[in-house]
Scaffold this motif. Structure first.
Motif, mmCIF file in Angstrom:
data_model
loop_
_atom_site.group_PDB
_atom_site.id
_atom_site.type_symbol
_atom_site.label_atom_id
_atom_site.label_comp_id
_atom_site.label_asym_id
_atom_site.label_seq_id
_atom_site.Cartn_x
_atom_site.Cartn_y
_atom_site.Cartn_z
ATOM 1 N N SER A 8 0.841 -1.195 0.000
ATOM 2 C CA SER A 8 0.000 0.000 0.000
ATOM 3 C C SER A 8 0.877 1.247 0.000
ATOM 4 O O SER A 8 2.027 1.218 0.468
ATOM 5 C CB SER A 8 -0.912 0.009 1.219
ATOM 6 O OG SER A 8 -0.137 -0.032 2.410
ATOM 7 N N VAL A 9 0.359 2.341 -0.538
ATOM 8 C CA VAL A 9 1.155 3.569 -0.620
ATOM 9 C C VAL A 9 1.254 4.238 0.743
ATOM 10 O O VAL A 9 0.373 4.104 1.596
ATOM 11 C CB VAL A 9 0.552 4.566 -1.636
ATOM 12 C CG1 VAL A 9 0.565 3.973 -3.022
ATOM 13 C CG2 VAL A 9 -0.855 4.989 -1.230
ATOM 14 N N ASP A 10 2.330 4.973 0.934
ATOM 15 C CA ASP A 10 2.550 5.778 2.140
ATOM 16 C C ASP A 10 2.493 7.233 1.713
ATOM 17 O O ASP A 10 3.442 7.765 1.143
ATOM 18 C CB ASP A 10 3.912 5.433 2.740
ATOM 19 C CG ASP A 10 4.202 6.194 4.031
ATOM 20 O OD1 ASP A 10 3.408 7.083 4.388
ATOM 21 O OD2 ASP A 10 5.228 5.901 4.677
ATOM 22 N N VAL A 11 1.372 7.892 2.000
ATOM 23 C CA VAL A 11 1.198 9.273 1.542
ATOM 24 C C VAL A 11 2.133 10.232 2.267
ATOM 25 O O VAL A 11 2.364 11.348 1.807
ATOM 26 C CB VAL A 11 -0.264 9.742 1.699
ATOM 27 C CG1 VAL A 11 -1.184 8.916 0.827
ATOM 28 C CG2 VAL A 11 -0.701 9.696 3.158
ATOM 29 N N GLN A 12 2.685 9.807 3.408
ATOM 30 C CA GLN A 12 3.630 10.664 4.125
ATOM 31 C C GLN A 12 4.869 10.951 3.272
ATOM 32 O O GLN A 12 5.496 11.995 3.404
ATOM 33 C CB GLN A 12 4.065 9.981 5.433
ATOM 34 C CG GLN A 12 2.926 9.716 6.420
ATOM 35 C CD GLN A 12 2.512 10.962 7.178
ATOM 36 O OE1 GLN A 12 3.202 11.980 7.131
ATOM 37 N NE2 GLN A 12 1.392 10.881 7.877
ATOM 38 N N ILE A 13 5.228 10.011 2.408
ATOM 39 C CA ILE A 13 6.386 10.219 1.530
ATOM 40 C C ILE A 13 5.946 10.297 0.068
ATOM 41 O O ILE A 13 6.701 9.985 -0.850
ATOM 42 C CB ILE A 13 7.454 9.126 1.730
ATOM 43 C CG1 ILE A 13 6.868 7.724 1.534
ATOM 44 C CG2 ILE A 13 8.093 9.240 3.099
ATOM 45 C CD1 ILE A 13 7.919 6.613 1.583
ATOM 46 N N ASP A 14 4.706 10.727 -0.136
ATOM 47 C CA ASP A 14 4.176 11.026 -1.475
ATOM 48 C C ASP A 14 4.263 9.844 -2.446
ATOM 49 O O ASP A 14 4.527 10.031 -3.642
ATOM 50 C CB ASP A 14 4.895 12.229 -2.084
ATOM 51 C CG ASP A 14 4.510 13.542 -1.409
ATOM 52 O OD1 ASP A 14 3.636 13.511 -0.525
ATOM 53 O OD2 ASP A 14 5.086 14.583 -1.770
ATOM 54 N N GLN A 15 4.039 8.646 -1.960
ATOM 55 C CA GLN A 15 4.001 7.509 -2.864
ATOM 56 C C GLN A 15 2.706 7.503 -3.660
ATOM 57 O O GLN A 15 1.718 8.140 -3.274
ATOM 58 C CB GLN A 15 4.142 6.198 -2.086
ATOM 59 C CG GLN A 15 5.542 5.930 -1.590
ATOM 60 C CD GLN A 15 5.658 4.608 -0.857
ATOM 61 O OE1 GLN A 15 4.654 4.024 -0.449
ATOM 62 N NE2 GLN A 15 6.880 4.128 -0.674
ATOM 63 N N SER A 16 2.734 6.776 -4.768
ATOM 64 C CA SER A 16 1.564 6.670 -5.627
ATOM 65 C C SER A 16 1.649 5.358 -6.386
ATOM 66 O O SER A 16 2.651 4.656 -6.318
ATOM 67 C CB SER A 16 1.517 7.839 -6.613
ATOM 68 O OG SER A 16 2.683 7.807 -7.413
#
Length: 403
Positions: free
Chosen positions: A122-130
């Motif tokens: 799953s993406v980690d939005v804290q490090i701006d993954q997509s």
């Protein structure tokens, strides 16, 4: 013994560098009987210049003029051995240059990628993954091929939550179905152990030429990765700082040659932002070779209408990274939106505040405008503090992708 490229380069000095000389020889290998006029068109060179390069290759024994121009037996053997083209499925290779035929040619590969990419962490939005779509990941690999940066090359992925490394590895297997491809290699830099372990497991299962390195890109690039690669891919945080840092780390990893491609994915932004972004390209000594709006599609990225653009940048003799040492500024979307930084001008020592609610929202904007006291454009970060917020606002481009 000097290579064909070295022999020709001794007599033909081009501002474009040796990359275009290599491309001209490769076009003769892939299109035997090609005309001088067509060589000029494919290499974007004036016809007399293309003709002069062709003559030098003929003198060196790599080419022969015969109803057009083609490789000699020695030239063919050299390209296949040195550049890794032996065993290439040339029919598939040419199909991949056609926007319609490539989908049909790789229709059995897309379901494999869809299955592999569906199992990503799953993406980690804290490090701006997509997460880009499987088709986008594959299209990036094909774009690498089209720009002669795939076969026989060392390729770097600066961040790889889109698994471009896997798409490249699988595409190489399709292009070399009988003997495999032992020359090209892909290295991945990422901070997220989950993605690195997943990529490593896929590489082992499918026998892909991928090596993973865990690296926080805020830290300096290890020396053993400097000046090693022929191109790199990056889809950085959609901030000017993120773009500048990720591209800088990639530049450090590139060989010191003119004309090497950089594949940069980035959100569609306002004209003012794009102007600042292109100033950063100039600051790093890069040219914009091509731009493809809406090239990248993402899963669930409503904030950017599920699309971003693809830049193809090229190195020059003035290319240099903007950042080389440890990076201490705000980087990711959430940080940029929620921190107030104090920069001190290295010329007049004036302090300037940078933040979302200040006159300068980013350090790149400040550098482009110059110090308000002396117009100097070099600053040092002297203080950083979090801006109180009523909510944890992540609603910017990449953060919105995970919705």
């Amino acid at each position: 013994m000097k290579t064909y490229i070295e022999q020709v380069s001794e007599h033909i000095l081009l501002q474009e560098g040796t990359q275009v000389i290599k491309q001209l020889l490769l076009e003769c290998y892939l299109n035997p009987g090609i005309s001088t006029k067509e060589l000029a068109r494919k290499t974007l060179l004036p016809t007399p210049v293309a003709a002069a390069i062709k003559r030098e290759f003929i003198k060196a024994g790599a080419l022969v003029q015969d109803r057009g121009v083609r490789c000699t037996t020695d030239g063919l053997a050299w390209i296949e051995q040195e550049w890794g083209f032996r065993g290439l499925d040339q029919s598939l290779y040419h199909d991949l240059f056609n926007e319609i035929r490539w989908i049909e040619s790789l229709k059995d590969m897309l379901p494999i990628l869809e299955e592999i990419l569906s199992q990503r962490p799953s993406v980690d939005v804290q490090i701006d993954q997509s997460k880009c779509t499987p088709e986008t990941s594959l299209r990036r690999a094909i774009l690498c091929l089209k720009h002669h940066a795939l076969i026989g090359k060392k390729i770097l992925c600066v961040g790889d939550d889109d698994l471009v490394s896997v798409s490249i590895g699988l595409l190489l297997q399709r292009l070399f179905p009988d003997i495999g491809h032992s020359v090209a290699h892909v290295d991945v830099l990422d901070i997220d152990e989950r993605f690195l372990k997943y990529i490593e497991s896929i590489a082992e299962e499918w026998g892909l030429p991928i090596t993973c390195h865990r690296l926080d890109l805020r830290e300096p690039l290890p020396e053993n990765l400097h000046k090693q690669f022929d191109c790199f891919f990056t889809d950085p945080p959609y901030t000017l700082q993120g773009m500048g840092l990720f591209v800088s780390r990639g530049i450090q990893a590139l060989k010191r040659e003119k004309g090497l491609p950089i594949f940069l994915s980035f959100a569609h932004k306002s004209p003012a932002f794009m102007l600042a972004m292109q100033r950063e390209f100039v600051r790093m000594g890069l040219t914009v070779n091509a731009n493809f709006p809406q090239f990248n599609a993402y899963e669930g990225a409503e904030m950017i209408a599920n699309r971003s653009q693809m830049f193809i940048l090229r190195t020059t003799d003035q290319t240099k990274p903007e950042y080389m040492e440890k990076f201490t500024d705000a980087l990711y979307t959430g940080e940029v939106k929620q921190t107030l930084r104090t920069y001190r001008c290295k010329q007049c020592s004036r302090d300037v505040y940078v933040g979302i609610n200040e006159e300068f929202a980013t350090i790149e904007q400040l550098k482009n405008e110059g110090c308000t006291g002396c117009s100097h454009d070099t600053f040092e970060l002297v203080a950083k503090q979090r801006v109180p917020s009523e909510r944890n606002d992540k609603a910017d481009y990449k953060a919105g992708r995970s919705s």
